[in-house]
Design an enzyme around this catalytic site. Structure first.
Site, mmCIF file in Angstrom:
data_model
loop_
_atom_site.group_PDB
_atom_site.id
_atom_site.type_symbol
_atom_site.label_atom_id
_atom_site.label_comp_id
_atom_site.label_asym_id
_atom_site.label_seq_id
_atom_site.Cartn_x
_atom_site.Cartn_y
_atom_site.Cartn_z
ATOM 1 C CE1 TYR A 77 -3.140 -2.895 0.027
ATOM 2 C CE2 TYR A 77 -3.796 -2.328 2.247
ATOM 3 C CZ TYR A 77 -3.940 -3.114 1.121
ATOM 4 O OH TYR A 77 -4.890 -4.121 1.101
ATOM 5 C CD GLN A 100 -7.739 -8.211 3.830
ATOM 6 O OE1 GLN A 100 -7.424 -7.251 3.151
ATOM 7 N NE2 GLN A 100 -7.345 -8.331 5.067
ATOM 8 N N PRO A 131 -16.212 -3.467 0.524
ATOM 9 C CG PRO A 131 -16.707 -2.449 2.563
ATOM 10 C CD PRO A 131 -15.561 -2.962 1.746
ATOM 11 C CG ASN A 168 -18.944 4.120 4.942
ATOM 12 O OD1 ASN A 168 -19.946 4.554 4.380
ATOM 13 N ND2 ASN A 168 -17.742 4.148 4.374
HETATM 14 P P1 NDP Z 1 -14.762 0.295 -0.308
HETATM 15 O O1 NDP Z 1 -15.233 -0.600 -1.382
HETATM 16 O O2 NDP Z 1 -15.685 0.559 0.823
HETATM 17 O O3 NDP Z 1 -14.301 1.669 -0.979
HETATM 18 C C1 NDP Z 1 -13.890 2.736 -0.163
HETATM 19 C C2 NDP Z 1 -13.866 4.041 -0.952
HETATM 20 O O4 NDP Z 1 -15.177 4.371 -1.421
HETATM 21 C C3 NDP Z 1 -13.430 5.204 -0.091
HETATM 22 O O5 NDP Z 1 -12.037 5.309 -0.015
HETATM 23 C C4 NDP Z 1 -14.101 6.377 -0.789
HETATM 24 O O6 NDP Z 1 -13.330 6.694 -1.952
HETATM 25 C C5 NDP Z 1 -15.446 5.757 -1.210
HETATM 26 N N1 NDP Z 1 -16.445 5.838 -0.126
HETATM 27 C C6 NDP Z 1 -16.455 5.157 1.054
HETATM 28 N N2 NDP Z 1 -17.530 5.460 1.787
HETATM 29 C C7 NDP Z 1 -18.250 6.341 1.077
HETATM 30 C C8 NDP Z 1 -19.475 7.004 1.326
HETATM 31 N N3 NDP Z 1 -20.152 6.813 2.462
HETATM 32 N N4 NDP Z 1 -19.931 7.850 0.371
HETATM 33 C C9 NDP Z 1 -19.259 8.053 -0.779
HETATM 34 N N5 NDP Z 1 -18.076 7.457 -1.072
HETATM 35 C C10 NDP Z 1 -17.565 6.586 -0.150
HETATM 36 O O7 NDP Z 1 -13.445 -0.315 0.375
HETATM 37 P P2 NDP Z 1 -11.923 -0.376 -0.174
HETATM 38 O O8 NDP Z 1 -11.885 -0.787 -1.584
HETATM 39 O O9 NDP Z 1 -11.254 0.895 0.218
HETATM 40 O O10 NDP Z 1 -11.368 -1.568 0.710
HETATM 41 C C11 NDP Z 1 -11.325 -1.458 2.134
HETATM 42 C C12 NDP Z 1 -10.038 -2.047 2.656
HETATM 43 O O11 NDP Z 1 -9.934 -3.420 2.295
HETATM 44 C C13 NDP Z 1 -8.750 -1.419 2.101
HETATM 45 O O12 NDP Z 1 -8.383 -0.236 2.738
HETATM 46 C C14 NDP Z 1 -7.760 -2.520 2.390
HETATM 47 O O13 NDP Z 1 -7.381 -2.480 3.759
HETATM 48 C C15 NDP Z 1 -8.578 -3.771 2.140
HETATM 49 N N6 NDP Z 1 -8.342 -4.296 0.767
HETATM 50 C C16 NDP Z 1 -7.702 -5.506 0.650
HETATM 51 C C17 NDP Z 1 -7.416 -6.052 -0.575
HETATM 52 C C18 NDP Z 1 -6.727 -7.365 -0.653
HETATM 53 O O14 NDP Z 1 -6.307 -7.778 -1.747
HETATM 54 N N7 NDP Z 1 -6.549 -8.077 0.440
HETATM 55 C C19 NDP Z 1 -7.759 -5.356 -1.829
HETATM 56 C C20 NDP Z 1 -8.466 -4.099 -1.621
HETATM 57 C C21 NDP Z 1 -8.739 -3.618 -0.362
HETATM 58 P P3 NDP Z 1 -13.275 8.140 -2.639
HETATM 59 O O15 NDP Z 1 -13.741 9.170 -1.642
HETATM 60 O O16 NDP Z 1 -11.859 8.304 -3.047
HETATM 61 O O17 NDP Z 1 -14.181 8.032 -3.839
#
Ligand code: NDP
Length: 330
Positions: free
Chosen positions: A55, A183, A214, A299
């Site tokens: 990351y 995960q 999610p 969230n």
């Molecule tokens: P989400 O699918 O929840 O996406 C999060 C992003 O969506 C935020 O950074 C923001 O981005 C936007 N967002 C979140 N909440 C809201 C809201 N209420 N209203 C509007 N926009 C919103 O989760 P991630 O994809 O970030 O994944 C979560 C975690 O999972 C990661 O941080 C990581 O720790 C883990 N992960 C692990 C992986 C693996 O291979 N093991 C791969 C991917 C993630 P923005 O504001 O920039 O649009």
């Protein structure tokens, strides 16, 4: 009120909502904003912070380490993870600086501990399967890292059910500690592993899950229903692959219907989408991502929304998305 779930068959309890740093820490957020998010999360009972060597190429772990140091929370009150496989040197990665060999896993663990300024990792994940390293080598290494007190539990990320069971076969053969947590991605549009492939593993050896994306990177918040807002994840350079994965007409159509359903149910779409993940009892924790406190707070409201997601609402969701994996009929 935060809910805590046992991670599979282990004794470890994780908050059902947790916080991750992918894309956000260092790329979108500076120390101050990231600290604000971690503080709000912690104050709401979040006890798990997710990270990985890759990351922001190590910078995300450094940032989290600085914040944990400044906050000085009781080390026993939270759980931190790292993941190894991709390396952190990006295009500069040399042989042995990626993968799941003993050399990379041990070195990646040491480097993560340095960056995070911690004495041990609570969870250490094999970020992807490594088809070129014998599974025996990986299982022995993770077992030994536990024996050395450098990690407490180990797990996998995006491994197939067969690969996870191969690790268990080896662990049983040699009397080693096997993987206890996976995960995988899990959301309304990505359900195959959690609702089909892993079912037998949940039933037999048992396995916790720390599920990611999610909101499918934000599409399930509804923010992309009228185009791509400036500064959002899909507007970032280098993320076209992600945008192309999710910005599809059929997906957006379903998201619009889900948004209307959420409104009817008196909750926001992110709340509904996250609460839906929580409803799966095989989910130990839903890792949230957020770029500001408003998003995070919205969230976290999923805790309340989950209590209102009754069977009728779940059926309506199912009717809209039509993504339930087909299982063999016995
Ligand atoms: P989400 O699918 O929840 O996406 C999060 C992003 O969506 C935020 O950074 C923001 O981005 C936007 N967002 C979140 N909440 C809201 C809201 N209420 N209203 C509007 N926009 C919103 O989760 P991630 O994809 O970030 O994944 C979560 C975690 O999972 C990661 O941080 C990581 O720790 C883990 N992960 C692990 C992986 C693996 O291979 N093991 C791969 C991917 C993630 P923005 O504001 O920039 O649009």
């Amino acid at each position: 009120m935060m809910e805590y779930r046992k991670m599979g068959k282990t004794g470890l309890q994780l908050s059902v909502l947790s916080l991750g740093s992918w894309v956000t820490f260092h790329k979108q957020l500076d120390d101050r904003k990231a600290e604000e998010l971690m503080s709000v999360a912690y104050d709401h009972g979040v006890n798990f912070f997710d990270n990985a060597e890759v990351y922001a190429l190590g910078e995300s772990e450094k940032m989290m380490g600085r914040i944990l140091k400044r906050k000085n929370w009781d080390r026993t009150s939270y759980v931190v993870s790292s993941k190894a496989y991709f390396g952190w040197r990006g295009k500069e990665n040399k042989p042995n600086q990626t993968g799941l060999s003993r050399k990379h896993l041990v070195e990646a663990c040491h480097e993560a501990l340095q960056r995070l300024q911690l004495d041990y990792l609570d969870l250490f994940f094999c970020h992807r399967p490594d088809k070129t390293t014998p599974i025996e080598e990986t299982v022995w290494t993770m077992h030994n890292l536990i024996q050395q007190g450098k990690i407490l539990y180990w797990g996998t990320s995006e491994w197939s059910g067969v690969e996870i069971m191969e690790a268990h076969r080896v662990a049983q053969q040699y009397g080693l500690i096997g993987p206890v947590v996976e995960q995988p991605q899990y959301n309304l549009f990505e359900r195959q592993k959690m609702e089909n492939e892993y079912l037998m593993i949940f039933k037999t050896v048992g396995m916790g899950t720390t599920i990611w994306s999610p909101l499918a990177s934000g599409i399930l918040s509804g923010k992309y229903n009228d185009g791509i807002p400036e500064g959002s994840r899909f507007s970032l350079s280098g993320f076209d692959w992600l945008k192309n994965r999710w910005m599809k007409e059929d997906i957006l159509n379903k998201v619009k219907q889900l948004a209307a359903l959420a409104q009817e149910a008196g909750m926001s779409l992110p709340e509904l989408s996250i609460a839906w993940c929580m409803k799966n009892p095989h989910v130990t924790t839903v890792i949230l991502g957020a770029t500001n406190v408003t998003q995070l707070q919205q969230n976290l409201n999923a805790l309340d929304a989950a209590t209102r997601l009754d069977e009728a609402l779940m059926e309506k969701i199912e009717h809209i998305v039509q993504t339930k994996p087909a299982l063999p009929e016995y």
